[in-house]
Design a protein around this motif. Structure first.
Motif, PDB file in Angstrom:
ATOM      1  N   PHE A 122       0.195  -2.394  -7.304  1.00 25.48           N
ATOM      2  CA  PHE A 122      -0.195  -3.266  -5.878  1.00 25.48           C
ATOM      3  C   PHE A 122      -0.024  -4.618  -6.070  1.00 25.48           C
ATOM      4  CE2 PHE A 122      -2.953  -4.610  -2.600  1.00 25.48           C
ATOM      5  CZ  PHE A 122      -2.749  -3.923  -1.293  1.00 25.48           C
ATOM      6  N   VAL A 123      -0.536  -5.250  -7.058  1.00 24.63           N
ATOM      7  CA  VAL A 123      -0.498  -6.651  -7.259  1.00 24.63           C
ATOM      8  C   VAL A 123       0.948  -6.992  -7.424  1.00 24.63           C
ATOM      9  CG1 VAL A 123      -1.020  -8.582  -8.977  1.00 24.63           C
ATOM     10  CG2 VAL A 123      -2.705  -6.988  -8.268  1.00 24.63           C
ATOM     11  N   LEU A 124       1.822  -6.467  -8.166  1.00 26.02           N
ATOM     12  CA  LEU A 124       3.129  -6.915  -8.359  1.00 26.02           C
ATOM     13  C   LEU A 124       4.011  -6.708  -7.127  1.00 26.02           C
ATOM     14  CD1 LEU A 124       4.125  -4.931 -11.705  1.00 26.02           C
ATOM     15  CD2 LEU A 124       3.799  -7.593 -11.216  1.00 26.02           C
ATOM     16  N   CYS A 125       3.690  -5.775  -6.190  1.00 31.17           N
ATOM     17  CA  CYS A 125       4.366  -5.615  -4.946  1.00 31.17           C
ATOM     18  C   CYS A 125       3.839  -6.874  -3.988  1.00 31.17           C
ATOM     19  CB  CYS A 125       3.533  -4.092  -4.075  1.00 31.17           C
ATOM     20  SG  CYS A 125       4.497  -2.577  -4.987  1.00 31.17           S
ATOM     21  N   LEU A 126       2.667  -7.336  -3.921  1.00 31.36           N
ATOM     22  CA  LEU A 126       2.061  -8.241  -3.018  1.00 31.36           C
ATOM     23  C   LEU A 126       3.157  -9.355  -3.287  1.00 31.36           C
ATOM     24  CD1 LEU A 126      -1.624  -8.227  -3.256  1.00 31.36           C
ATOM     25  CD2 LEU A 126      -0.204  -7.412  -1.412  1.00 31.36           C
ATOM     26  N   SER A 149       9.789   1.532  -4.968  1.00 27.52           N
ATOM     27  CA  SER A 149       9.073   2.706  -5.693  1.00 27.52           C
ATOM     28  C   SER A 149       9.718   2.820  -6.954  1.00 27.52           C
ATOM     29  CB  SER A 149       8.867   4.019  -4.740  1.00 27.52           C
ATOM     30  OG  SER A 149       8.526   3.697  -3.588  1.00 27.52           O
ATOM     31  N   HIS A 150      11.093   2.622  -6.796  1.00 23.74           N
ATOM     32  CA  HIS A 150      11.875   2.740  -8.041  1.00 23.74           C
ATOM     33  C   HIS A 150      11.737   1.894  -9.167  1.00 23.74           C
ATOM     34  CE1 HIS A 150      15.749   2.790 -10.576  1.00 23.74           C
ATOM     35  NE2 HIS A 150      15.233   3.946 -10.516  1.00 23.74           N
ATOM     36  N   PHE A 175       0.834  -1.231  -0.142  1.00 24.31           N
ATOM     37  CA  PHE A 175       0.061  -0.053  -0.141  1.00 24.31           C
ATOM     38  C   PHE A 175       0.791   1.283   0.025  1.00 24.31           C
ATOM     39  CE2 PHE A 175      -2.648   3.197   1.805  1.00 24.31           C
ATOM     40  CZ  PHE A 175      -3.813   3.177   0.899  1.00 24.31           C
ATOM     41  N   ALA A 176       1.876   1.138   1.062  1.00 24.49           N
ATOM     42  CA  ALA A 176       2.647   2.494   0.933  1.00 24.49           C
ATOM     43  C   ALA A 176       3.500   2.718  -0.512  1.00 24.49           C
ATOM     44  CB  ALA A 176       3.828   2.130   2.045  1.00 24.49           C
ATOM     45  N   THR A 177       4.124   1.552  -1.004  1.00 24.89           N
ATOM     46  CA  THR A 177       4.792   1.726  -2.310  1.00 24.89           C
ATOM     47  C   THR A 177       3.694   2.375  -3.256  1.00 24.89           C
ATOM     48  OG1 THR A 177       6.009  -0.329  -1.774  1.00 24.89           O
ATOM     49  CG2 THR A 177       6.211   0.570  -4.152  1.00 24.89           C
ATOM     50  N   THR A 178       2.464   1.723  -3.326  1.00 24.52           N
ATOM     51  CA  THR A 178       1.406   2.205  -4.373  1.00 24.52           C
ATOM     52  C   THR A 178       1.241   3.658  -4.057  1.00 24.52           C
ATOM     53  OG1 THR A 178       0.686   0.047  -4.174  1.00 24.52           O
ATOM     54  CG2 THR A 178      -0.750   1.704  -5.468  1.00 24.52           C
ATOM     55  N   ALA A 179       1.028   3.959  -2.686  1.00 20.17           N
ATOM     56  CA  ALA A 179       0.745   5.383  -2.434  1.00 20.17           C
ATOM     57  C   ALA A 179       1.866   6.490  -3.080  1.00 20.17           C
ATOM     58  CB  ALA A 179       0.446   5.834  -0.927  1.00 20.17           C
TER      59      ALA A 179
END
Lengths: 301, 272
Positions: free
Chosen positions: A234-238, A177-178, A92-96
């Motif tokens: 978001f999906v990729l981060c998970l 994030s990068h 969530f934080a990365t997406t934000a």
């Protein structure tokens, strides 16, 4: 081989071929299947079969019989609760961060001339052409306690003590994030480009100030691109593994890392498989949502 | 101060906002590019530790890479897998994309969906699942195993890129060739393929990168002498920050840039 004789009978040849083509078109369904068959076999052997087997294993208990004990353990154990908590927080934080940074960047790119935007695009595309490991390594060097960022800030007198930027949550978020930013910027840029500039002129003709025209016209029209881009991120981060494993310094344990540990450290395949199934279920639901949104976006255009 | 509040055109944001937007975006673009570029000078440092800017320059970390049989072996494993994956995935993926384009419209959507699947499944699951399948098949630690897994991962990219290439190609040209007596295969290879060759080459490039860049699956299905470069780099990174990796990273960046330049050269030029 072309001689006078064969030149004389083009019409009959044409007729035969037409009939042939017509008959052939009925076989094309089979052809389609035949041509994609090797690819489908590869995907079946290397993806469907392995993941299917994992799904089966996730329902096998310690005694070898069918049971839900692996899922019960995920539900009950505080460790897994924590892992899911960290994973969702990081995602969530990365997406934000990516949305807050990526929206202005995509807007900037969409307003440039074609020549200027293609130059600026190199910056967005360059990460795609460098290995994730190389970029993660670069951030590790930049962010470490004796790294350039700390050195510069100390030198400028902004900080008096070195900041801990790597091997923790901060480093993980910066690195992720990068990696994720281009995945948001590219679809968002595409959707911004497809917004008819005449709409903004019309708003202005009707007396809207630029900021009003932006928030009332441009921003809502760019929403589908923003939402689908954010969901992809978001999906990729998970399911992300490499960057948090290197930049988290063992302190940021995400689902993917826990799955890996379950196999390579504890040899607990059931636990790994059930965690994997939960992850895949969440991913599937989110991707369906993303798909619906992108369809809505296509319809609104 | 009035200049800040003015808009360039009636529809555009004020100069102040524009200034803010431009500086912000340029900072972000620099942040996107800088980490990659900073590795290059650091790889030439003579120091035991990574420093920027390096105080003295040397090739010692390049020598340490090139003189290490383990690193070289891992590089060869990675390159071999990536080249074979690139060829296999491009052939299989192009065939599938062509099938999707010429075949029945009814099956096109579900078959395309199958080819997108590898993008949607988290890599860690594929990695662990592959180990299950590869152990009984004897594919662990083999080039064939790496190629199989990496081809699967690369297929979505190949199919998407080639489908896009075929979408802008006029299929009637192939019909003309066939109506003049060419077989479908001959029509494809002499008429269609030359016109979509840029998409096919881009696909091959993508497939190469997907394979070369992949870490997690290689971690599970390869080890020891069969381990890929990325696998070895990843393990090294978790232990310590070794400047040898800066040298290897620089080589990888050089390879990326070379391939990008090649792609630019081979790109069809409409305006020329």
């Amino acid at each position: 081989m072309v001689d006078a004789l064969s030149m004389q009978a083009p019409s009959s040849a044409e007729l035969i071929n037409h009939a042939g083509l017509h008959r052939k078109s009925r076989v094309e369904t089979a052809m389609l299947f035949g041509l994609s068959l090797p690819g489908i076999v590869v995907i079946f052997v290397a993806l469907v079969l392995p993941v299917g087997l994992m799904m089966y294993l996730s329902f096998i208990g310690a005694d070898g019989s069918l049971s839900l004990e692996n899922y019960m353990r995920i539900w009950e154990s505080p460790i897994y609760g924590k892992v899911f908590g960290i994973t969702f927080t990081v995602a969530f934080a990365t997406t934000a961060i990516v949305v807050l940074v990526g929206y202005p960047l995509a807007y900037f790119l969409s307003q440039l001339s074609d020549r200027a935007s293609s130059i600026a695009m190199i910056g967005v595309l360059m990460p795609f052409w460098t290995a994730v490991l190389v970029r993660t390594y670069a951030w590790l060097i930049l962010l470490q306690d004796g790294g350039i960022i700390n050195d510069t800030l100390m030198h400028l007198g902004v900080i008096s003590e070195r900041l801990h930027l790597a091997n923790n949550l901060t480093g993980t978020l910066i690195g992720m994030s990068h990696v994720m930013l281009p995945f948001l910027v590219l679809p968002l840029y595409a959707s911004m480009k497809s917004i008819d500039p005449n709409l903004m002129s019309a708003a202005s003709n009707l007396g809207a100030r630029p900021s009003r025209a932006f928030w009332d016209i441009f921003f809502p029209l760019s929403m589908p691109g923003l939402l689908s881009g954010a969901l992809i991120v978001f999906v990729l981060c998970l399911g992300f593994y490499v960057t948090p494993a290197v930049l988290g310094g063992g302190r940021v344990i995400m689902i993917a890392m826990r799955i890996e540990a379950n196999v390579s450290i504890y040899s607990n395949w059931g636990a790994a498989s059930s965690l994997g199934m939960v992850l895949i279920a969440i991913t599937a639901v989110l991707l369906l949502v993303a798909y619906q949104i992108s369809k809505l976006g296509g319809g609104a255009k | 101060m009035n200049w800040f509040k003015q808009s360039v055109t009636p529809t555009q944001i004020t100069n102040l906002d524009r200034l803010w937007l431009y500086s912000f975006s340029i900072i972000v673009l620099v942040a996107l590019v800088a980490p990659t570029l900073i590795v290059v000078p650091m790889s030439f440092s003579d120091s035991q530790y990574l420093e920027f800017p390096p105080r003295t320059y040397s090739f010692r970390w390049y020598l340490s890479y090139l003189q290490s049989p383990e690193w070289i072996r891992a590089t060869v494993v990675s390159l071999r897998a990536a080249v074979i994956t690139s060829v296999v995935a491009t052939v299989i993926g192009t065939a599938a994309a062509y099938g999707i384009r010429v075949g029945s419209k009814l099956l096109a959507a579900p078959i395309s969906a199958i080819f997108i699947l590898p993008m949607a499944v988290p890599a860690i699951l594929i990695a662990i699942g592959s180990l299950f399948i590869f152990v009984p098949l004897g594919l662990v630690n083999t080039t064939a195993g790496l190629v199989l897994a990496h081809t699967m991962l690369a297929l979505p990219f190949v199919v998407i890129v080639t489908t896009a290439g075929l979408a802008s190609y006029d299929m009637n040209q192939e019909m003309v060739a066939r109506s003049l007596g060419a077989t479908r295969a001959r029509a494809f290879f002499t008429v269609t393929l030359p016109q979509i060759k840029f998409s096919v080459m881009t696909s091959a490039l993508f497939a190469f990168f997907v394979s070369f860049d992949e870490v997690i699956i290689a971690m599970f299905i390869s080890n020891g002498t069969g381990g890929t470069l990325n696998r070895k780099m990843f393990n090294a990174l978790r232990d310590q920050v070794d400047p040898t990796i800066a040298a290897i990273s620089t080589c990888l960046i050089a390879v990326s840039i070379t391939l990008l330049v090649l792609a630019q050269i081979f790109r069809p030029r409409r305006d020329a």
